[in-house]
Write an enzyme that holds these catalytic residues in place. Structure first.
Site, PDB file in Angstrom:
ATOM      1  N   GLU A  52       5.198  11.293  -5.452  1.00 49.22           N
ATOM      2  CA  GLU A  52       6.602  11.340  -5.897  1.00 49.22           C
ATOM      3  C   GLU A  52       6.746  10.737  -7.285  1.00 49.22           C
ATOM      4  O   GLU A  52       7.475  11.261  -8.132  1.00 49.22           O
ATOM      5  CB  GLU A  52       7.502  10.544  -4.932  1.00 49.22           C
ATOM      6  CG  GLU A  52       7.498  11.046  -3.497  1.00 49.22           C
ATOM      7  CD  GLU A  52       6.393  10.406  -2.657  1.00 49.22           C
ATOM      8  OE1 GLU A  52       5.272  10.201  -3.194  1.00 49.22           O
ATOM      9  OE2 GLU A  52       6.629  10.134  -1.480  1.00 49.22           O
ATOM     10  N   CYS A  75       7.232   6.577   0.886  1.00 51.09           N
ATOM     11  CA  CYS A  75       7.009   5.227   1.419  1.00 51.09           C
ATOM     12  C   CYS A  75       8.172   4.302   1.063  1.00 51.09           C
ATOM     13  O   CYS A  75       8.977   4.570   0.171  1.00 51.09           O
ATOM     14  CB  CYS A  75       5.683   4.662   0.902  1.00 51.09           C
ATOM     15  SG  CYS A  75       5.650   4.386  -0.868  1.00 51.09           S
ATOM     16  N   MET A 163     -38.578  23.445  15.559  1.00 51.05           N
ATOM     17  CA  MET A 163     -39.725  23.949  16.319  1.00 51.05           C
ATOM     18  C   MET A 163     -40.259  22.805  17.187  1.00 51.05           C
ATOM     19  O   MET A 163     -39.882  21.640  16.993  1.00 51.05           O
ATOM     20  CB  MET A 163     -40.829  24.461  15.376  1.00 51.05           C
ATOM     21  CG  MET A 163     -40.402  25.584  14.439  1.00 51.05           C
ATOM     22  SD  MET A 163     -39.490  26.933  15.228  1.00 51.05           S
ATOM     23  CE  MET A 163     -40.821  27.793  16.065  1.00 51.05           C
ATOM     24  N   GLY A 304     -29.400  14.182  15.148  1.00 48.02           N
ATOM     25  CA  GLY A 304     -30.204  15.042  16.008  1.00 48.02           C
ATOM     26  C   GLY A 304     -29.572  15.160  17.390  1.00 48.02           C
ATOM     27  O   GLY A 304     -28.483  14.644  17.645  1.00 48.02           O
ATOM     28  N   PRO A 305     -30.308  15.835  18.294  1.00 45.88           N
ATOM     29  CA  PRO A 305     -29.748  16.133  19.620  1.00 45.88           C
ATOM     30  C   PRO A 305     -29.411  14.900  20.462  1.00 45.88           C
ATOM     31  O   PRO A 305     -28.509  14.950  21.284  1.00 45.88           O
ATOM     32  CB  PRO A 305     -30.850  16.955  20.302  1.00 45.88           C
ATOM     33  CG  PRO A 305     -32.025  16.929  19.409  1.00 45.88           C
ATOM     34  CD  PRO A 305     -31.624  16.447  18.065  1.00 45.88           C
TER      35      PRO A 305
HETATM   36  C1  AOF Z   1       3.938   8.240  -0.488  1.00 46.00           C
HETATM   37  N1  AOF Z   1       3.397   9.071  -1.420  1.00 46.00           N
HETATM   38  O1  AOF Z   1       1.676   9.974  -2.473  1.00 46.00           O
HETATM   39  C2  AOF Z   1       1.217   8.498  -0.701  1.00 46.00           C
HETATM   40  C3  AOF Z   1       1.781   7.681   0.308  1.00 46.00           C
HETATM   41  O2  AOF Z   1      -1.368   1.004  -1.220  1.00 46.00           O
HETATM   42  P1  AOF Z   1      -0.492   2.117  -1.661  1.00 46.00           P
HETATM   43  O3  AOF Z   1       0.665   1.658  -2.481  1.00 46.00           O
HETATM   44  O4  AOF Z   1      -1.250   3.237  -2.340  1.00 46.00           O
HETATM   45  O5  AOF Z   1       0.162   2.737  -0.339  1.00 46.00           O
HETATM   46  C4  AOF Z   1      -0.603   3.419   0.562  1.00 46.00           C
HETATM   47  C5  AOF Z   1       0.271   3.873   1.706  1.00 46.00           C
HETATM   48  O6  AOF Z   1       1.356   4.665   1.213  1.00 46.00           O
HETATM   49  C6  AOF Z   1      -0.465   4.780   2.689  1.00 46.00           C
HETATM   50  O7  AOF Z   1      -1.041   4.049   3.740  1.00 46.00           O
HETATM   51  C7  AOF Z   1       0.638   5.695   3.183  1.00 46.00           C
HETATM   52  O8  AOF Z   1       1.422   5.063   4.180  1.00 46.00           O
HETATM   53  C8  AOF Z   1       1.500   5.850   1.947  1.00 46.00           C
HETATM   54  N2  AOF Z   1       0.994   6.990   1.146  1.00 46.00           N
HETATM   55  N3  AOF Z   1       3.137   7.598   0.382  1.00 46.00           N
HETATM   56  O9  AOF Z   1       5.165   8.040  -0.454  1.00 46.00           O
HETATM   57  C9  AOF Z   1       2.094   9.231  -1.574  1.00 46.00           C
HETATM   58  N4  AOF Z   1      -0.131   8.607  -0.870  1.00 46.00           N
HETATM   59 ZN    ZN Z   2       4.913   6.109  -2.017  1.00 44.35          ZN
END
Ligand code: AOF
Ligand code: ZN
Length: 372
Positions: A52, A75, A163, A304-305
């Site tokens: 953003e 966020c 193999m 591996g397996p």
């Molecule tokens: C957003 N936009 O592009 C992303 C978000 O430590 P920071 O500040 O980089 O925050 C990381 C946290 O922010 C991550 O755990 C997730 O909750 C949020 N990521 N949020 O608004 C973004 N990358």
């Molecule tokens: Zn953010």
């Protein structure tokens, strides 16, 4: 309809961070005013601006009164960077359309609530499935404390992986092996077993050319995932390729051994040793939790397996990725997975085919275990 078009653009932008944002999620944002794109951005790397913020900077004055399409809820916390919801409010954005809520408990709906409280029109859930598919590991870790686990295998058409002598280079084509490097590059960690280390001496690093990564932004060297070796009795040789580290983190060895001399030698070689002291063998389930605590989002098992079979039986695998090459290796060759205790049809492990595609001459099958 045009809402979907703009969100699709935001999803595309988010994908540019596929190989770089870890441990943060991949996020994209577009700003639209009067039907015209005025700004766009995506999250490139943890510590750098969120999607953003980049879009707002890109739009400048045009951001006022616009609609923001974001692939993840903005966020509302001070992390490595300040809250995006405040930035959207301060710039005068009129409407916010988010594809999904942020599963991070410190956000989890509070970012959207803050926008609403400031009088912004807010919607959430547009193209949610596509947005979730961008960040399976981040979502899994935030909501369950475990990573999203993929297990990669290569086999012949008759389901063989080596193999009888152990010779296995190469089962799948060059094109498939490049595809595996893309899987590695998007993973936070790669887990292998001591059997593979002793047999093949792999380095388990990402080795890719830029043309192998269309549509993404990688300005510098590709981030190398953490390498993890499950090695119950500390048999990893000090000179093993997987312990060598140019621009990689120290390799992590997980063991149940209490051999102090071996442990000391490995530590001296710059390796980290994690001991599952109370277990008779390394607990893959516990290891998953411990890796999530280290911010591992997507985990790739290349083993591996024995280890791959144990992982499937432990129920930790979310996705099996099988490269099937069009040749027959015969029935003295080794099988795909060791699954001890499987004797009756009723004990079969049911899988669902999620995707089938051709990579070069091979088939790539993506399967998910059916969980009830
Ligand atoms: C957003 N936009 O592009 C992303 C978000 O430590 P920071 O500040 O980089 O925050 C990381 C946290 O922010 C991550 O755990 C997730 O909750 C949020 N990521 N949020 O608004 C973004 N990358
Ligand atoms: Zn953010």
């Amino acid at each position: 309809m045009s809402d979907r078009k703009w969100m699709a653009r935001a999803l595309q932008l988010a994908e540019r961070g596929l190989y770089t944002t870890d441990p943060n999620p991949r996020v994209g944002c577009v700003l639209v005013k009067n039907g015209v794109l005025v700004g766009e951005g995506w999250h490139y790397r943890a510590g750098l601006p969120h999607a953003e913020k980049m879009a707002l900077a890109n739009a400048g004055e045009n951001a006022r009164g616009s609609t923001a399409y974001v692939t993840l809820e903005p966020c509302c916390h001070h992390g490595r960077t300040p809250p995006c919801s405040d930035a959207l409010i301060d710039t005068g954005v009129a409407r916010v359309v988010a594809a999904m809520q942020d599963p991070n408990p410190v956000v989890a709906g509070k970012g959207l609530a803050r926008l609403r409280a400031a009088g912004i029109r807010v919607e959430s859930g547009l193209m949610q499935t596509q947005a979730q598919a961008l960040n399976p590991g981040f979502i899994r870790r935030m909501s369950t404390g475990r990573p999203y686990v993929r297990c990669k295998l290569a086999m012949s058409l008759d389901g063989r992986t080596a193999m009888a002598s152990g010779e296995s280079r190469w089962i799948s084509s060059d094109a498939s092996r490049r595809d595996v490097h893309r899987l590695r590059a998007r993973s936070s960690a790669i887990v292998t077993g001591i059997g593979t280390v002793l047999a093949d001496d792999p380095s388990m690093t990402v080795r890719l050319q830029m043309e192998d990564l269309p549509g993404v932004e990688v300005a510098e060297n590709i981030r190398q995932p953490l390498r993890v070796v499950v090695d119950s009795s500390l048999r990893t040789p000090i000179e093993a390729n997987i312990l060598q580290s140019q621009d990689t983190n120290a390799t992590l060895i997980v063991t149940t051994s209490r051999d102090e001399r071996r442990r000391y030698a490995l530590l001296q070689a710059g390796t980290e040793v994690l001991t599952h002291a109370d277990e008779s063998q390394v607990s893959l389930s516990l290891l998953c939790e411990q890796l999530a605590q280290r911010q591992i989002n997507e985990l790739l098992i290349e083993a591996g397996p024995t280890l791959a079979g144990a992982a499937l039986q432990a129920g930790i695998i979310d996705e099996l990725i099988i490269y099937m090459a069009p040749h027959m290796m015969g029935n003295s060759a080794r099988g795909l997975l060791n699954l001890p205790g499987l004797e009756h049809m009723a004990q079969r492990i049911p899988l669902r085919i999620k995707d089938v595609r051709q990579i070069g001459p091979d088939f790539k099958l993506t399967l998910t275990p059916e969980r009830d």
